[in-house]
Design a protein around this motif. Structure first.
Motif, PDB file in Angstrom:
ATOM      1  N   LEU A 150     -59.753  66.991  44.894  1.00  0.00           N
ATOM      2  CA  LEU A 150     -59.170  66.344  43.715  1.00  0.00           C
ATOM      3  C   LEU A 150     -58.212  65.258  44.173  1.00  0.00           C
ATOM      4  O   LEU A 150     -57.347  65.502  45.013  1.00  0.00           O
ATOM      5  CB  LEU A 150     -58.418  67.363  42.854  1.00  0.00           C
ATOM      6  N   THR A 151     -58.373  64.046  43.641  1.00  0.00           N
ATOM      7  CA  THR A 151     -57.465  62.960  43.964  1.00  0.00           C
ATOM      8  C   THR A 151     -56.541  62.733  42.773  1.00  0.00           C
ATOM      9  O   THR A 151     -56.989  62.400  41.681  1.00  0.00           O
ATOM     10  CB  THR A 151     -58.235  61.672  44.294  1.00  0.00           C
ATOM     11  N   ILE A 156     -57.512  61.849  37.602  1.00  0.00           N
ATOM     12  CA  ILE A 156     -57.844  62.875  38.585  1.00  0.00           C
ATOM     13  C   ILE A 156     -59.308  62.682  38.952  1.00  0.00           C
ATOM     14  O   ILE A 156     -60.209  62.937  38.143  1.00  0.00           O
ATOM     15  CB  ILE A 156     -57.617  64.301  38.055  1.00  0.00           C
ATOM     16  N   GLY A 157     -59.542  62.194  40.156  1.00  0.00           N
ATOM     17  CA  GLY A 157     -60.907  62.083  40.657  1.00  0.00           C
ATOM     18  C   GLY A 157     -61.339  63.396  41.273  1.00  0.00           C
ATOM     19  O   GLY A 157     -60.495  64.224  41.643  1.00  0.00           O
ATOM     20  N   SER A 158     -62.643  63.616  41.389  1.00  0.00           N
ATOM     21  CA  SER A 158     -63.114  64.894  41.920  1.00  0.00           C
ATOM     22  C   SER A 158     -64.384  64.734  42.729  1.00  0.00           C
ATOM     23  O   SER A 158     -65.189  63.831  42.493  1.00  0.00           O
ATOM     24  CB  SER A 158     -63.362  65.889  40.778  1.00  0.00           C
ATOM     25  N   ALA A 159     -64.528  65.626  43.698  1.00  0.00           N
ATOM     26  CA  ALA A 159     -65.777  65.769  44.445  1.00  0.00           C
ATOM     27  C   ALA A 159     -66.023  67.256  44.626  1.00  0.00           C
ATOM     28  O   ALA A 159     -65.121  67.990  45.050  1.00  0.00           O
ATOM     29  CB  ALA A 159     -65.689  65.077  45.797  1.00  0.00           C
ATOM     30  N   LEU A 160     -67.210  67.709  44.293  1.00  0.00           N
ATOM     31  CA  LEU A 160     -67.570  69.113  44.405  1.00  0.00           C
ATOM     32  C   LEU A 160     -68.683  69.245  45.432  1.00  0.00           C
ATOM     33  O   LEU A 160     -69.721  68.581  45.321  1.00  0.00           O
ATOM     34  CB  LEU A 160     -68.015  69.649  43.041  1.00  0.00           C
ATOM     35  N   LEU A 161     -68.446  70.098  46.436  1.00  0.00           N
ATOM     36  CA  LEU A 161     -69.449  70.329  47.470  1.00  0.00           C
ATOM     37  C   LEU A 161     -69.750  71.820  47.557  1.00  0.00           C
ATOM     38  O   LEU A 161     -68.836  72.656  47.533  1.00  0.00           O
ATOM     39  CB  LEU A 161     -68.966  69.829  48.827  1.00  0.00           C
ATOM     40  N   THR A 170     -68.980  64.487  39.333  1.00  0.00           N
ATOM     41  CA  THR A 170     -68.493  65.619  38.539  1.00  0.00           C
ATOM     42  C   THR A 170     -67.435  65.217  37.514  1.00  0.00           C
ATOM     43  O   THR A 170     -67.351  65.820  36.442  1.00  0.00           O
ATOM     44  CB  THR A 170     -67.922  66.709  39.458  1.00  0.00           C
ATOM     45  N   GLU A 171     -66.581  64.232  37.836  1.00  0.00           N
ATOM     46  CA  GLU A 171     -65.594  63.738  36.868  1.00  0.00           C
ATOM     47  C   GLU A 171     -64.786  64.878  36.229  1.00  0.00           C
ATOM     48  O   GLU A 171     -64.588  64.933  35.013  1.00  0.00           O
ATOM     49  CB  GLU A 171     -66.290  62.922  35.769  1.00  0.00           C
ATOM     50  N   LEU A 172     -64.294  65.798  37.054  1.00  0.00           N
ATOM     51  CA  LEU A 172     -63.590  66.964  36.535  1.00  0.00           C
ATOM     52  C   LEU A 172     -62.274  66.604  35.848  1.00  0.00           C
ATOM     53  O   LEU A 172     -61.756  67.393  35.057  1.00  0.00           O
ATOM     54  CB  LEU A 172     -63.323  67.970  37.665  1.00  0.00           C
ATOM     55  N   GLY A 173     -61.757  65.433  36.133  1.00  0.00           N
ATOM     56  CA  GLY A 173     -60.532  65.012  35.473  1.00  0.00           C
ATOM     57  C   GLY A 173     -60.686  64.845  33.973  1.00  0.00           C
ATOM     58  O   GLY A 173     -59.689  64.828  33.235  1.00  0.00           O
TER      59      GLY A 173
END
Length: 268
Positions: A150-151, A156-161, A170-173
């Motif tokens: 999470l940035t 809030i940027g996101s990367a899911l691995l 994913t755009e979890l923000g």
């Protein structure tokens, strides 16, 4: 000056392409940054080069800036690029902190054509950071299960691995928590706008992380963004269950992840 991997030309600051080297460019709202990356270590070969993002930041203007950075290094190989938006089938589906005219742009055609037909890969900036952190940073040694980067910045940027494989865009923000988007609750900008202490802000972050835990059951969170520099002051205050570690690559992660993506022929 030579070594077993590359040759540094007298007229250039950069080595010619080799199997150990990649090239990444990180396109942001304020700056476009590029560097040659040692793909074995995730380290830059020499210094990065930055040019202010043109205004207006139209696709054509940014593509010209990208070409200028590539030419600065004399780089002739494939180029990986990040953009602040959703990328699907190399088409820009959203635009954050960049000109609205990016929506619907064929990113491969734009950059490949401007760079003389060479191979390019374009991906979301947070996704690139996640790839890099997982490979060379805080994600090392935590390869099993779901890892979420999470940035914390303007949003809030996101990367899911999962087991090292990226689930893109994913755009979890933008997930809603009690009727409000997560990034409207706990971004670094929200903290600054309200003048919250790190202690008060960490409670907001904890609520967001607990929501993500309930959905994804991650094994690790990686916290990035500028505020990660103060991670020792606020990560210990978090009350969610999943371990949280600070990002290690910080502002180099986007460039490194982009270089990995194009080197490995990843498709988005």
């Amino acid at each position: 000056m030579t070594d077993a991997r590359f040759t540094v030309l007298a007229s250039d600051r950069s080595p010619s392409p080799s199997s150990d080297l990649g090239f990444g460019i990180d396109i942001g709202g304020s700056g476009v940054k590029g560097a040659i990356v040692d793909l074995r270590t995730g380290q830059f070969v020499g210094e990065r080069h930055r040019i202010a993002t043109p205004q207006p930041a139209t696709p054509a203007a940014v593509a010209d800036t990208v070409a200028e950075i590539v030419e600065h290094f004399g780089w002739t190989g494939p180029v990986g690029l990040t953009v602040p938006g959703v990328v699907r089938q190399q088409i820009m589906r959203s635009a954050a902190n960049i000109d609205e005219s990016w929506k619907g742009t064929d990113l491969y055609a734009l950059f490949s054509d401007r760079l003389g037909g060479r191979r390019v890969t374009v991906l979301n900036d947070a996704d690139a950071a996640g790839i890099a952190e997982y490979r060379f940073g805080s994600g090392v040694g935590d390869a099993e299960g779901t890892v979420i980067l999470l940035t914390f910045g303007t949003g809030i940027g996101s990367a899911l691995l999962y087991n090292g494989t990226l689930v893109p865009n994913t755009e979890l923000g933008h997930l809603e928590i009690d009727g409000k988007e997560a990034e409207h609750r706990a971004s670094a900008k929200v903290r600054e706008d309200h003048g919250w202490s790190l202690e008060k802000w960490s409670k907001k972050v904890s609520k967001v992380l607990r929501h993500y835990e309930a959905i994804f059951s991650p094994t690790l969170f990686i916290a990035g963004g500028g505020i990660s520099r103060k991670a020792d002051q606020w990560i210990p205050l978090l009350t969610n269950q999943t371990p949280v570690v600070a990002a290690e690559l910080r502002n180099t992660a986007g460039i490194v992840g982009a270089a990995i993506a194009v080197d490995e022929g990843l498709s988005f």
